[in-house]
Design a protein around this motif. Structure first.
Motif, PDB file in Angstrom:
ATOM      1  N   VAL A   1       3.399  -6.122 -18.814  1.00 28.59           N
ATOM      2  CA  VAL A   1       3.029  -7.423 -18.250  1.00 28.59           C
ATOM      3  C   VAL A   1       4.301  -8.132 -17.784  1.00 28.59           C
ATOM      4  CG1 VAL A   1       2.097  -9.716 -18.779  1.00 28.59           C
ATOM      5  CG2 VAL A   1       0.918  -7.670 -19.607  1.00 28.59           C
ATOM      6  N   LEU A   2       4.357  -8.434 -16.476  1.00 26.76           N
ATOM      7  CA  LEU A   2       5.538  -9.097 -15.907  1.00 26.76           C
ATOM      8  C   LEU A   2       5.359 -10.612 -15.860  1.00 26.76           C
ATOM      9  CD1 LEU A   2       6.377  -6.805 -12.844  1.00 26.76           C
ATOM     10  CD2 LEU A   2       7.039  -6.542 -15.237  1.00 26.76           C
ATOM     11  N   ARG A   3       4.084 -11.044 -15.855  1.00 24.81           N
ATOM     12  CA  ARG A   3       3.806 -12.480 -15.873  1.00 24.81           C
ATOM     13  C   ARG A   3       2.524 -12.681 -16.664  1.00 24.81           C
ATOM     14  NH1 ARG A   3       2.986 -15.627 -10.221  1.00 24.81           N
ATOM     15  NH2 ARG A   3       1.058 -14.430 -10.139  1.00 24.81           N
TER      16      ARG A   3
ATOM     17  N   ALA B   1      -1.048 -11.250   2.577  1.00 25.84           N
ATOM     18  CA  ALA B   1       0.038 -11.529   1.633  1.00 25.84           C
ATOM     19  C   ALA B   1       0.020 -13.020   1.345  1.00 25.84           C
ATOM     20  CB  ALA B   1       1.385 -11.145   2.240  1.00 25.84           C
ATOM     21  N   ALA B   2       0.039 -13.376   0.054  1.00 25.45           N
ATOM     22  CA  ALA B   2      -0.034 -14.806  -0.256  1.00 25.45           C
ATOM     23  C   ALA B   2       0.659 -15.142  -1.561  1.00 25.45           C
ATOM     24  CB  ALA B   2      -1.496 -15.254  -0.333  1.00 25.45           C
ATOM     25  N   PRO B   3       1.724 -15.903  -1.492  1.00 28.39           N
ATOM     26  CA  PRO B   3       2.280 -16.516  -2.700  1.00 28.39           C
ATOM     27  C   PRO B   3       1.554 -17.843  -2.914  1.00 28.39           C
ATOM     28  CG  PRO B   3       3.673 -17.062  -0.844  1.00 28.39           C
ATOM     29  CD  PRO B   3       2.503 -16.271  -0.291  1.00 28.39           C
ATOM     30  N   SER B   4       1.893 -18.551  -3.969  1.00 29.10           N
ATOM     31  CA  SER B   4       1.290 -19.863  -4.169  1.00 29.10           C
ATOM     32  C   SER B   4       1.706 -20.786  -3.017  1.00 29.10           C
ATOM     33  CB  SER B   4       1.718 -20.440  -5.512  1.00 29.10           C
ATOM     34  OG  SER B   4       3.118 -20.355  -5.661  1.00 29.10           O
ATOM     35  N   ALA B   5       0.789 -21.695  -2.627  1.00 30.45           N
ATOM     36  CA  ALA B   5       0.993 -22.492  -1.403  1.00 30.45           C
ATOM     37  C   ALA B   5       1.730 -23.803  -1.677  1.00 30.45           C
ATOM     38  CB  ALA B   5      -0.354 -22.758  -0.741  1.00 30.45           C
TER      39      ALA B   5
ATOM     40  N   PRO C   1      14.113 -11.017 -16.126  1.00 31.54           N
ATOM     41  CA  PRO C   1      12.736 -10.574 -15.955  1.00 31.54           C
ATOM     42  C   PRO C   1      12.623  -9.593 -14.787  1.00 31.54           C
ATOM     43  CG  PRO C   1      12.946 -12.937 -15.504  1.00 31.54           C
ATOM     44  CD  PRO C   1      14.306 -12.425 -15.788  1.00 31.54           C
ATOM     45  N   LYS C   2      11.648  -8.657 -14.861  1.00 31.45           N
ATOM     46  CA  LYS C   2      11.522  -7.664 -13.798  1.00 31.45           C
ATOM     47  C   LYS C   2      10.899  -8.244 -12.522  1.00 31.45           C
ATOM     48  CE  LYS C   2      10.130  -3.059 -12.570  1.00 31.45           C
ATOM     49  NZ  LYS C   2       9.207  -1.951 -12.742  1.00 31.45           N
ATOM     50  N   ALA C   3       9.926  -9.152 -12.664  1.00 32.40           N
ATOM     51  CA  ALA C   3       9.358  -9.791 -11.471  1.00 32.40           C
ATOM     52  C   ALA C   3      10.385 -10.780 -10.929  1.00 32.40           C
ATOM     53  CB  ALA C   3       8.061 -10.510 -11.813  1.00 32.40           C
ATOM     54  N   PRO C   4      10.884 -10.537  -9.717  1.00 34.63           N
ATOM     55  CA  PRO C   4      11.969 -11.382  -9.211  1.00 34.63           C
ATOM     56  C   PRO C   4      11.653 -12.877  -9.296  1.00 34.63           C
ATOM     57  CG  PRO C   4      11.625  -9.512  -7.756  1.00 34.63           C
ATOM     58  CD  PRO C   4      10.523  -9.466  -8.761  1.00 34.63           C
TER      59      PRO C   4
ATOM     60  N   ASP D   1      10.380  -1.033  -3.506  1.00 38.79           N
ATOM     61  CA  ASP D   1       9.533   0.106  -3.169  1.00 38.79           C
ATOM     62  C   ASP D   1       8.181   0.023  -3.871  1.00 38.79           C
ATOM     63  OD1 ASP D   1      11.128   1.597  -1.339  1.00 38.79           O
ATOM     64  OD2 ASP D   1      12.509   1.978  -3.021  1.00 38.79           O
ATOM     65  N   THR D   2       7.957  -1.067  -4.570  1.00 41.90           N
ATOM     66  CA  THR D   2       6.663  -1.290  -5.216  1.00 41.90           C
ATOM     67  C   THR D   2       5.959  -2.446  -4.512  1.00 41.90           C
ATOM     68  OG1 THR D   2       7.711  -2.792  -6.783  1.00 41.90           O
ATOM     69  CG2 THR D   2       7.465  -0.497  -7.478  1.00 41.90           C
ATOM     70  N   VAL D   3       4.650  -2.519  -4.738  1.00 42.04           N
ATOM     71  CA  VAL D   3       3.883  -3.613  -4.120  1.00 42.04           C
ATOM     72  C   VAL D   3       2.906  -4.188  -5.150  1.00 42.04           C
ATOM     73  CG1 VAL D   3       2.126  -2.016  -3.177  1.00 42.04           C
ATOM     74  CG2 VAL D   3       2.462  -4.265  -2.124  1.00 42.04           C
ATOM     75  N   ALA D   4       2.721  -5.504  -5.085  1.00 45.03           N
ATOM     76  CA  ALA D   4       1.798  -6.190  -5.999  1.00 45.03           C
ATOM     77  C   ALA D   4       0.495  -6.468  -5.249  1.00 45.03           C
ATOM     78  CB  ALA D   4       2.430  -7.496  -6.478  1.00 45.03           C
ATOM     79  N   VAL D   5      -0.634  -6.129  -5.887  1.00 47.05           N
ATOM     80  CA  VAL D   5      -1.946  -6.227  -5.220  1.00 47.05           C
ATOM     81  C   VAL D   5      -2.965  -6.903  -6.126  1.00 47.05           C
ATOM     82  CG1 VAL D   5      -3.715  -4.937  -3.957  1.00 47.05           C
ATOM     83  CG2 VAL D   5      -1.438  -3.953  -4.231  1.00 47.05           C
TER      84      VAL D   5
ATOM     85  N   MET E   1      -1.801  -6.066  -9.857  1.00 44.87           N
ATOM     86  CA  MET E   1      -1.219  -4.793 -10.306  1.00 44.87           C
ATOM     87  C   MET E   1      -0.051  -4.414  -9.410  1.00 44.87           C
ATOM     88  SD  MET E   1      -4.491  -2.450 -11.018  1.00 44.87           S
ATOM     89  CE  MET E   1      -6.112  -3.187 -10.853  1.00 44.87           C
ATOM     90  N   VAL E   2       1.047  -3.984 -10.037  1.00 49.28           N
ATOM     91  CA  VAL E   2       2.208  -3.502  -9.284  1.00 49.28           C
ATOM     92  C   VAL E   2       2.179  -1.976  -9.289  1.00 49.28           C
ATOM     93  CG1 VAL E   2       4.730  -3.378  -9.206  1.00 49.28           C
ATOM     94  CG2 VAL E   2       3.610  -5.544  -9.779  1.00 49.28           C
ATOM     95  N   VAL E   3       2.178  -1.376  -8.073  1.00 45.96           N
ATOM     96  CA  VAL E   3       2.156   0.088  -7.907  1.00 45.96           C
ATOM     97  C   VAL E   3       3.214   0.481  -6.871  1.00 45.96           C
ATOM     98  CG1 VAL E   3      -0.303   0.306  -8.501  1.00 45.96           C
ATOM     99  CG2 VAL E   3       0.356  -0.147  -6.122  1.00 45.96           C
TER     100      VAL E   3
HETATM  101  P1  AMP Z   1       3.414 -16.192  -6.503  1.00 43.17           P
HETATM  102  O1  AMP Z   1       2.858 -15.558  -5.304  1.00 43.17           O
HETATM  103  O2  AMP Z   1       4.034 -17.505  -6.242  1.00 43.17           O
HETATM  104  O3  AMP Z   1       2.419 -16.179  -7.610  1.00 43.17           O
HETATM  105  O4  AMP Z   1       4.558 -15.220  -6.954  1.00 43.17           O
HETATM  106  C1  AMP Z   1       4.325 -13.831  -6.972  1.00 43.17           C
HETATM  107  C2  AMP Z   1       4.957 -13.241  -8.175  1.00 43.17           C
HETATM  108  O5  AMP Z   1       4.738 -11.830  -8.155  1.00 43.17           O
HETATM  109  C3  AMP Z   1       6.454 -13.456  -8.211  1.00 43.17           C
HETATM  110  O6  AMP Z   1       6.865 -13.740  -9.532  1.00 43.17           O
HETATM  111  C4  AMP Z   1       6.976 -12.107  -7.742  1.00 43.17           C
HETATM  112  O7  AMP Z   1       8.275 -11.877  -8.175  1.00 43.17           O
HETATM  113  C5  AMP Z   1       5.952 -11.151  -8.345  1.00 43.17           C
HETATM  114  N1  AMP Z   1       5.896  -9.877  -7.630  1.00 43.17           N
HETATM  115  C6  AMP Z   1       5.379  -9.653  -6.400  1.00 43.17           C
HETATM  116  N2  AMP Z   1       5.544  -8.375  -6.035  1.00 43.17           N
HETATM  117  C7  AMP Z   1       6.183  -7.742  -7.053  1.00 43.17           C
HETATM  118  C8  AMP Z   1       6.647  -6.408  -7.270  1.00 43.17           C
HETATM  119  N3  AMP Z   1       6.482  -5.451  -6.352  1.00 43.17           N
HETATM  120  N4  AMP Z   1       7.268  -6.149  -8.435  1.00 43.17           N
HETATM  121  C9  AMP Z   1       7.435  -7.112  -9.356  1.00 43.17           C
HETATM  122  N5  AMP Z   1       7.016  -8.395  -9.208  1.00 43.17           N
HETATM  123  C10 AMP Z   1       6.412  -8.710  -8.070  1.00 43.17           C
END
Ligand code: AMP
Ligand code: MG
Length: 350
Positions: free
Chosen positions: A195-197, A142-146, A229-232, A118-122, A101-103
């Motif tokens: 839905v961003l993804r 904090a963890a993106p895909s590895a 797309p909104k999710a960078p 200014d938003t965070v994904a959780v 969720m992005v808040v």
């Molecule tokens: P990954 O961790 O590789 O799954 O990538 C995380 C995904 O979440 C990326 O597409 C990011 O752009 C997206 N994401 C993370 N934080 C935000 C946010 N605050 N707003 C929009 N998208 C986000």
């Protein structure tokens, strides 16, 4: 740096090894760990230096924000400026699980983690090793895909080692993951939840729980780059194998016919070609490399194997990949979103 690798039995988690992993996170180091979706590369979410290390290890553009992983629903309050009612409902229904969720973010969440937003994904992952790591570290992670940025996401511990060996402190190898594609991301800072993804949790499931309309970011449906797309992270080339990849879309018979034709052409040019097929169709192709992604009878199997198959294509050193398309009923949108990116949107409709 020497990367330590521990094999962890999900049913009998070695507490000493987890303690060591948690201490590394607390000390600002990076640890890769399994979740139910894909493997994550974790660091202390509220420590800007840890976030910087994550970007460096992956070679990830620093405007691509990270998802914060929590182990208790109440930890949402530690990073969210306000917790929207919608977030409470969704957490109740889907956490722990493959929903991000992005808040709006609290001030204490560093811009290094949110890519300047200014938003965070959780998200609260549904995996005992992930949850144990978060708890043992005493931090939010904090963890993106590895994976190395741009490569297919890792769905096995060995994939992480392939990409990040020598670049991070530790890999916790908990075996193959269950779902195999990244979490659904829903943005709750918009007028209408968006839905961003796409992922395992569908817009229909979200709308049902919220009791309101849920829209899909137009930027992820567009086949070209006219709408951002909104999710960078969704704007980058992603998940791509080294070979040129082409998706053939249409009725089964026509797809098989078209791919067979392409295989003949590749052969004539002296190219090594791979086919990504299913259990139902794999015997219909004449090629040295026919990879079955799963069965159409069980669409989850297609999601689960997709990234591994793309990595296998790299190992087999093929020049070109022809893939069937997988518009399966429930999660076909999530599968095709990843596959189209892997193919750089090269599609033949038959
Ligand atoms: P990954 O961790 O590789 O799954 O990538 C995380 C995904 O979440 C990326 O597409 C990011 O752009 C997206 N994401 C993370 N934080 C935000 C946010 N605050 N707003 C929009 N998208 C986000
Ligand atoms: Mg990723």
């Amino acid at each position: 740096m020497i990367t330590k690798c521990y094999k962890i039995d999900t049913n009998n988690i070695n507490q000493e090894q987890m303690q060591e992993a948690g201490a590394l996170i607390a000390a600002g180091e990076l640890v890769a760990f399994p979740t139910e979706t894909v493997y994550g590369l974790g660091g202390d979410a509220l420590h800007p230096e840890a976030a910087k290390k994550i970007y460096a290890a992956k070679g990830r553009p620093s405007d691509n924000p990270l998802i914060i992983h929590i182990a208790e629903v109440s930890d949402l309050e530690r990073v969210a400026k306000v917790v929207p009612e919608q977030a409470k409902k969704l957490a109740e229904a889907f956490w722990p699980g493959p929903l991000t969720m992005v808040v709006w973010k609290k001030e204490s969440v560093p811009y290094a983690t949110t890519g300047g937003l200014d938003t965070v994904a959780v998200r609260m992952p549904n995996h005992p090793i992930a949850l144990e790591l978060i708890r043992k570290s005493g931090k939010l992670i904090a963890a993106p895909s590895a994976n190395t940025s741009g490569r297919p996401s890792p769905t096995e511990g060995s994939h992480v080692v392939e990409d990040l060996d020598g670049r991070i402190a530790m890999v916790l190898d908990g075996g193959p993951v269950g779902i195999g594609i990244e979490s659904t991301i829903i943005d709750l800072t918009e007028e209408t939840p968006m839905v961003l993804r796409p992922g395992y949790i569908t817009p229909e499931m979200l709308a049902e729980v919220l009791g309101e309309e849920v829209i899909i970011d137009p930027g992820i449906i567009a086949a070209d780059d006219t709408t951002k797309p909104k999710a960078p992270g969704m704007k980058y080339k992603h998940y791509a194998p080294k070979a040129d990849m082409i998706i053939v879309d249409g009725d089964k018979e026509k797809v098989v016919e078209q791919i067979s034709l392409l295989l003949q052409e590749a052969k004539a040019k002296g190219q090594k070609a791979a086919v990504i097929a299913t259990e139902e169709t794999k015997m219909l192709y004449q090629s040295d490399v026919v990879l079955s992604i799963g069965t159409r009878e069980e669409e989850d199997s297609i999601a689960r194997h997709m990234y591994k198959i793309l990595r296998d294509c790299d190992k087999l050193d093929v020049d070109v990949i022809y893939s069937e398309s997988f518009k399966t009923p429930r999660i076909g949108q999530a599968i095709m979103n990843r596959l189209l990116k892997a193919a750089g949107h090269q599609v033949i409709h038959v």
